[in-house]
Write a protein that holds these residues in place. Sequence first.
Motif, short mmCIF file in Angstrom:
data_model
loop_
_atom_site.label_atom_id
_atom_site.label_comp_id
_atom_site.label_asym_id
_atom_site.label_seq_id
_atom_site.Cartn_x
_atom_site.Cartn_y
_atom_site.Cartn_z
N TYR A 234 -29.10 34.02 0.90
CA TYR A 234 -27.76 34.61 0.91
C TYR A 234 -27.79 35.97 0.23
O TYR A 234 -27.99 36.05 -0.99
N PHE A 235 -27.61 37.04 1.00
CA PHE A 235 -27.54 38.40 0.46
C PHE A 235 -26.08 38.72 0.15
O PHE A 235 -25.25 38.77 1.06
N ASN A 236 -25.79 38.90 -1.11
CA ASN A 236 -24.43 39.29 -1.48
C ASN A 236 -24.48 40.56 -2.31
O ASN A 236 -25.46 40.86 -2.98
N GLY A 237 -23.43 41.30 -2.27
CA GLY A 237 -23.37 42.56 -3.00
C GLY A 237 -22.24 43.42 -2.48
O GLY A 237 -21.60 43.10 -1.47
N PRO A 325 -35.12 28.35 9.45
CA PRO A 325 -34.78 29.18 8.30
C PRO A 325 -33.48 29.94 8.59
O PRO A 325 -33.34 30.55 9.66
N VAL A 326 -32.55 29.92 7.66
CA VAL A 326 -31.23 30.53 7.85
C VAL A 326 -31.02 31.58 6.78
O VAL A 326 -31.38 31.39 5.61
N LEU A 327 -30.38 32.69 7.17
CA LEU A 327 -30.10 33.79 6.26
C LEU A 327 -28.67 34.25 6.49
O LEU A 327 -28.22 34.39 7.65
N LEU A 328 -27.93 34.51 5.42
CA LEU A 328 -26.54 34.95 5.49
C LEU A 328 -26.37 36.25 4.72
O LEU A 328 -27.09 36.50 3.75
N ARG A 343 -27.64 24.18 -1.43
CA ARG A 343 -28.72 24.66 -0.56
C ARG A 343 -28.78 26.19 -0.52
O ARG A 343 -29.57 26.75 0.23
N LEU A 344 -27.95 26.86 -1.30
CA LEU A 344 -27.86 28.31 -1.24
C LEU A 344 -28.87 28.96 -2.18
O LEU A 344 -29.06 28.52 -3.31
N LEU A 345 -29.52 30.03 -1.69
CA LEU A 345 -30.46 30.81 -2.47
C LEU A 345 -29.94 32.24 -2.54
O LEU A 345 -30.23 33.06 -1.67
N PRO A 346 -29.13 32.57 -3.56
CA PRO A 346 -28.52 33.90 -3.61
C PRO A 346 -29.53 34.98 -3.97
O PRO A 346 -30.36 34.79 -4.86
N PHE A 347 -29.45 36.11 -3.29
CA PHE A 347 -30.29 37.27 -3.56
C PHE A 347 -29.43 38.40 -4.08
O PHE A 347 -28.38 38.70 -3.51
#
Length: 545
Positions: A234-237, A325-328, A343-347
Amino acid sequence: MKHPLTSRATLPSPAREPHPAEPAGAGGPQEPRAAEREPKLSQADILLHLGMDQYHLVSHDQTAYAVPVDGPPIARPLRAKGGFGGTGSLRQLRNRAYVLRTGRSPSQGCLTDAIASMDALALDAEEQPVCLRIAPDPADEQATWLDLGRSDGLSVCIEPGTWSVTTPPIGEGPLWRRTRLTGELPLPERDPGGWQAGLGLLRELSALAEPSWRLAVAWLLAGLRPDMPRPIAYFNGERGTAKTTSARQLLRVLDGIRAEVRNVPRSEDDGAVAASAGWTMGLDNLAGIPQWLSTFLCRTVTGASVAKREVYTDDDVSSWAYQRPVLLTGIDVGALQPDLAERLLPFTLEAIDPKARRGERDLWRRYRADHGRILGGLLELAAAVWARLPDAADQLEHRPRMADWAELLWALDAVTGWDTLNTYTGSQDAVTDDVIDADPVATALTRWSATAGRTEWRATTGQIDEVLRPPGPIPDTWPRHVKAEDLEITPTKGPSCGGVRDLIVELLPSHPLVSRVAEVTEFRGDVGLKVEIGGLDFDVWVEPA
């Protein structure tokens, strides 16, 4: 399995153009031509024989595939009609073969009949796995394969300690399935500086902060493992932090330069179709995650299957399974369902200095130039991690929900000296706090504990609702009030055990803490249970109203 039809005699050449008729009696008696003595085959028969001579049939998940006898291990579904990922569908290849042999175009009806006959013969075909992009080795459970998406079938075999580029031998290696979403990957290159130099090229182009960068490398490694539950990247910013570009960079390492982040699917069925057609799934600019999408994302990373009614039938179904593989990407996706949050992997992305910002054309030109070395660096690291994976199960003392992912992080730390496992568990704690903050009931309960200075609570159901109910307008997510008579109160024991559990489930809907409720106990006619919220234990006692 080679069908007996493939052992037929050599097919007759197509009939030549007729010659002009000669005068009667001229030149003596006429000998019958050789072509006239040969058995005449229909165009559909010729197409069928050509197909069965050049392909053998296999079956996977009730779908028939044709695999070249002397060609790359690419399995083409018999019923596909499209371009088939740039390698050609079986229908296109049969059409082409007939044109090259005869110089004429086949009848499309005869072509359909020939492929339908091959489909019928496939009822006797052997069952064999057909894989998309990533596959296990049929003989070595520690080895995995990566399909480079090339027409010649070149693939990468990743073994513990080494990797090699080769064409999987028919019958001994994996069979590949291709779709329009299967992009071609460059030939990986070994860098003299090892995996550090190869992945360092990607690091120079990435806007990821350091702890997130190492977890992103782990996510890419997990993308090289078949049948493995993985966290959702999960790309947040804020705006301008290159969320979409950073997401594309990771996706294209695994799925080629054509890999893209896409819009959110309209339904779970649309999402399942897209997931089954591509190895990776990237969803861009999420502004919120509804319940159905949360469930779909969880099912996609842990493994799901779909069964739908077959088109133009009344009682038959078509089914397919997928695990991807899933990316948000998103600025703020709002409140998260607990299952998705776990299940979230924050970046975290670094702010980009406007003076250092690259243009898109220059960025992707450099990415394409370095892609082969980047992929080679990832494969070099993967081979080293694969060698340590067998030791991970015995070394891990605590496993989070996705144990396979934790084992991979342990092996990665053992090879690199990083601390990704602790970084990941720390990020999970932060996500849990965010889930609690987004839940009005959990927030109210923790707020009550802070103001009351205690964690033991003895109250009636009405008092529980009165204390927890927030001031002002009641939010839509607030649960319905549970009346005392709904708790099955008895004159002697008060609320029943089942009633108390119903109360907690009603007050804390869809929360992971509900699964961590301790066994219900009774004390002096009251019923109590222990609830854990964010690592804090609460003793909740419910008295008869």
